[in-house]
Design a protein around this motif. Structure first.
Motif, PDB file in Angstrom:
ATOM      1  N   VAL A  86      36.329  46.756  42.095  1.00 24.82           N
ATOM      2  CA  VAL A  86      35.463  45.876  42.262  1.00 24.82           C
ATOM      3  C   VAL A  86      34.088  46.237  42.812  1.00 24.82           C
ATOM      4  O   VAL A  86      34.212  47.224  43.518  1.00 24.82           O
TER       5      VAL A  86
ATOM      6  N   THR B 265      33.952  42.438  38.587  1.00 26.06           N
ATOM      7  CA  THR B 265      35.333  43.169  38.331  1.00 26.06           C
ATOM      8  C   THR B 265      35.487  43.322  36.860  1.00 26.06           C
ATOM      9  O   THR B 265      34.946  42.943  36.053  1.00 26.06           O
TER      10      THR B 265
ATOM     11  N   ASN C 296      39.059  40.010  44.773  1.00 28.07           N
ATOM     12  CA  ASN C 296      39.343  39.718  43.286  1.00 28.07           C
ATOM     13  C   ASN C 296      40.498  39.054  43.018  1.00 28.07           C
ATOM     14  O   ASN C 296      41.854  39.534  43.503  1.00 28.07           O
TER      15      ASN C 296
ATOM     16  N   THR D  95      45.819  45.498  47.170  1.00 26.98           N
ATOM     17  CA  THR D  95      45.461  44.630  46.132  1.00 26.98           C
ATOM     18  C   THR D  95      46.547  43.497  45.968  1.00 26.98           C
ATOM     19  O   THR D  95      46.284  42.516  45.184  1.00 26.98           O
TER      20      THR D  95
END
Ligand SMILES: N[C@@H](CCC(=O)N[C@@H](CS)C(=O)NCC(=O)O)C(=O)O
Length: 207
Positions: A58, A67, A51, A41
């Motif tokens: 997500v 999101t 995202n 991430t």
């Protein structure tokens, strides 16, 4: 063919909120594993593709991407009519609890669990602070649940699904959660919902 794809990982209570909603409302959905613990991430390419906020969950639905678990819950409630508000007053009340959840109930507890259980830092001033704040937030919810079976409108709604993101996680955070008897009884009511599954059953873990 799945209609929804949820980017998630088993230890994520925030993703569990969306996964449980998809499951309870009987959607055709598939999980897609995100390797959070190895930094996926934080990867700029992942952020650009999925995202920009660098967070799970997500949700992909056709060409649309969503999101923020509260917004995903609201979207799915609108789409399915399940676990939704019956009127505008309930809608505001649901959002009031989802905001409290995101700001206090989930966030302090999840951070405590992350450091104390997953990173195994041991007790530090940070975990002590987080445990104190999480305990205070749990007390607020416990007091509310003394008078009602569910958070809003006397029935299961997305407010409950949001607040329940982490309450079934098995790790011992050093917080005496059993003292919150109304929360414990509420957890039993959620567990009794047809189709309920534990987060570790619903979402993939690192192999
Ligand atoms: N408010 C967000 C919180 C999401 C969140 O914190 N997700 C965690 C996993 S449980 C995450 O992806 N964190 C990545 C990071 O903070 O770097 C939501 O409800 O969706």
């Amino acid at each position: 063919m799945p209609e929804f794809t949820l980017h998630c990982f088993a230890e994520s209570g925030n993703a569990y909120k969306a996964a449980l909603m998809l499951e309870l409302t009987g959607q055709r959905w598939q999980p897609r594993f995100v390797d959070f613990f190895n930094g996926q991430t934080r990867d700029p390419a992942w952020r650009e593709e999925h995202n920009e906020q660098g967070e799970v969950p997500v949700l992909e639905h056709g060409a649309r991407t969503f999101t923020q678990s509260a917004l995903i819950l609201d979207y799915l409630a609108g789409l399915t009519g399940q676990y939704a508000a019956h009127d505008e007053d309930e809608k505001r009340e649901i959002w009031r609890w989802m905001l409290f959840d995101n700001h206090k109930f989930t966030s302090y507890y999840a951070a405590l669990r992350f450091f104390y259980c997953l990173k195994q830092t041991g007790d530090t001033p940070v975990t002590q602070f987080l445990r104190e704040r999480a305990t205070a937030a749990y007390r607020v919810v416990d007091v509310h649940l003394a008078d009602t079976p569910f958070m809003v409108g006397g029935r299961l709604t997305i407010a409950d699904l949001s607040l329940a993101g982490y309450v079934f996680m098995p790790e011992d955070t050093g917080m005496a959660v059993q003292q919150f008897t109304h929360i414990e009884a509420w957890k039993d009511r959620i567990r009794a919902e047809p189709g309920w599954k534990h987060p570790y059953e619903l979402m993939p873990r690192q192999a």
